[in-house]
Design a protein around this motif. Structure first.
Motif, PDB file in Angstrom:
ATOM      1  N   GLY A   7       0.808  -1.217   0.000  1.00  0.00           N
ATOM      2  CA  GLY A   7       0.000   0.000   0.000  1.00  0.00           C
ATOM      3  C   GLY A   7       0.840   1.264   0.000  1.00  0.00           C
ATOM      4  O   GLY A   7       1.906   1.328  -0.598  1.00  0.00           O
ATOM      5  N   ASP A  32       3.161  -4.605  -4.296  1.00  0.00           N
ATOM      6  CA  ASP A  32       1.814  -4.106  -4.482  1.00  0.00           C
ATOM      7  C   ASP A  32       1.432  -4.242  -5.946  1.00  0.00           C
ATOM      8  O   ASP A  32       2.306  -4.281  -6.827  1.00  0.00           O
ATOM      9  N   ASP A  63       0.908  -9.051  -8.361  1.00  0.00           N
ATOM     10  CA  ASP A  63      -0.507  -9.345  -8.165  1.00  0.00           C
ATOM     11  C   ASP A  63      -0.566 -10.694  -7.465  1.00  0.00           C
ATOM     12  O   ASP A  63      -0.356 -11.733  -8.082  1.00  0.00           O
ATOM     13  N   ASP A  82      -4.662  -5.984   5.470  1.00  0.00           N
ATOM     14  CA  ASP A  82      -5.733  -5.202   4.842  1.00  0.00           C
ATOM     15  C   ASP A  82      -5.736  -5.289   3.318  1.00  0.00           C
ATOM     16  O   ASP A  82      -6.012  -4.303   2.635  1.00  0.00           O
ATOM     17  N   GLY A  83      -5.445  -6.460   2.783  1.00  0.00           N
ATOM     18  CA  GLY A  83      -5.442  -6.612   1.331  1.00  0.00           C
ATOM     19  C   GLY A  83      -6.463  -7.603   0.814  1.00  0.00           C
ATOM     20  O   GLY A  83      -7.058  -7.393  -0.242  1.00  0.00           O
ATOM     21  N   GLN A  85      -9.494  -8.395   1.682  1.00  0.00           N
ATOM     22  CA  GLN A  85     -10.897  -8.008   1.601  1.00  0.00           C
ATOM     23  C   GLN A  85     -11.238  -7.212   0.343  1.00  0.00           C
ATOM     24  O   GLN A  85     -12.404  -6.993   0.052  1.00  0.00           O
ATOM     25  N   HIS A  86     -10.246  -6.800  -0.405  1.00  0.00           N
ATOM     26  CA  HIS A  86     -10.480  -6.055  -1.641  1.00  0.00           C
ATOM     27  C   HIS A  86     -10.615  -6.977  -2.847  1.00  0.00           C
ATOM     28  O   HIS A  86     -10.676  -6.498  -3.981  1.00  0.00           O
ATOM     29  N   ASN A  87     -10.632  -8.285  -2.609  1.00  0.00           N
ATOM     30  CA  ASN A  87     -10.632  -9.272  -3.690  1.00  0.00           C
ATOM     31  C   ASN A  87     -11.841 -10.191  -3.604  1.00  0.00           C
ATOM     32  O   ASN A  87     -12.481 -10.301  -2.560  1.00  0.00           O
ATOM     33  N   THR A  88     -12.114 -10.875  -4.706  1.00  0.00           N
ATOM     34  CA  THR A  88     -13.167 -11.883  -4.717  1.00  0.00           C
ATOM     35  C   THR A  88     -12.674 -13.121  -3.976  1.00  0.00           C
ATOM     36  O   THR A  88     -11.466 -13.269  -3.720  1.00  0.00           O
ATOM     37  N   GLN A  91     -10.065 -14.847  -6.047  1.00  0.00           N
ATOM     38  CA  GLN A  91      -8.764 -14.169  -5.992  1.00  0.00           C
ATOM     39  C   GLN A  91      -8.076 -14.434  -4.654  1.00  0.00           C
ATOM     40  O   GLN A  91      -6.854 -14.618  -4.612  1.00  0.00           O
ATOM     41  N   LEU A 111      -6.989  -8.047   8.595  1.00  0.00           N
ATOM     42  CA  LEU A 111      -7.923  -7.261   7.807  1.00  0.00           C
ATOM     43  C   LEU A 111      -8.736  -6.391   8.730  1.00  0.00           C
ATOM     44  O   LEU A 111      -8.865  -6.664   9.926  1.00  0.00           O
ATOM     45  N   LEU A 116     -15.961  -4.514   7.042  1.00  0.00           N
ATOM     46  CA  LEU A 116     -16.754  -5.638   6.563  1.00  0.00           C
ATOM     47  C   LEU A 116     -17.984  -5.881   7.433  1.00  0.00           C
ATOM     48  O   LEU A 116     -19.044  -6.237   6.943  1.00  0.00           O
TER      49      LEU A 116
END
Length: 122
Positions: A7, A32, A63, A82-83, A85-88, A91, A111, A116
């Motif tokens: 980040g 990142d 990635d 904290d990464g 939760q930004h994905n499906t 992923q 996270l 959430l």
């Protein structure tokens, strides 16, 4: 420490300062998916660390949801803060597979649950 995603380096700067003050060495690699962040970190990495005090920092574009992603090797700790939760979910599953190939001794995942589940309290 392998930090993915690293980040904007908000909390890491305080970590680096504390370790410098304690004269404690650290080999840090921030990764990142955002190329301009990584480029910015590479430009200012001399300000973040001091080789005289055993501080080393490097950065790369990665990635973690790409199963073909090559993570830097030789780190005791892989931190993913904290990464996820930004994905499906797909992923995240691929990312965990990628993390497992990093050969780190420890994996630390965190996270921000308040985003959430706002009805919970820390």
């Amino acid at each position: 420490m392998l930090d993915i995603p690293c980040g904007a380096l908000v909390w890491q700067q305080a970590l680096f300062a504390s370790l410098r003050a304690a004269n404690h060495p650290l080999r840090y690699h921030g990764a990142d998916i955002v190329p301009f962040l990584v480029e910015s970190h590479q430009r200012k990495r001399r300000d973040l660390t001091s080789p005289l005090q055993g501080m080393e920092a490097n950065f790369s574009v990665v990635d973690f949801s790409d199963r073909q992603a090559a993570l830097p090797a030789g780190f005791d700790l892989l931190l993913s803060r904290d990464g996820l939760q930004h994905n499906t979910l797909q992923q995240i599953a691929r990312g965990l597979d990628t993390f497992s190939r990093a050969a780190a001794k420890w994996l630390l995942i965190g996270l921000l649950t308040l985003l959430l589940f706002p009805w919970t309290t820390p």
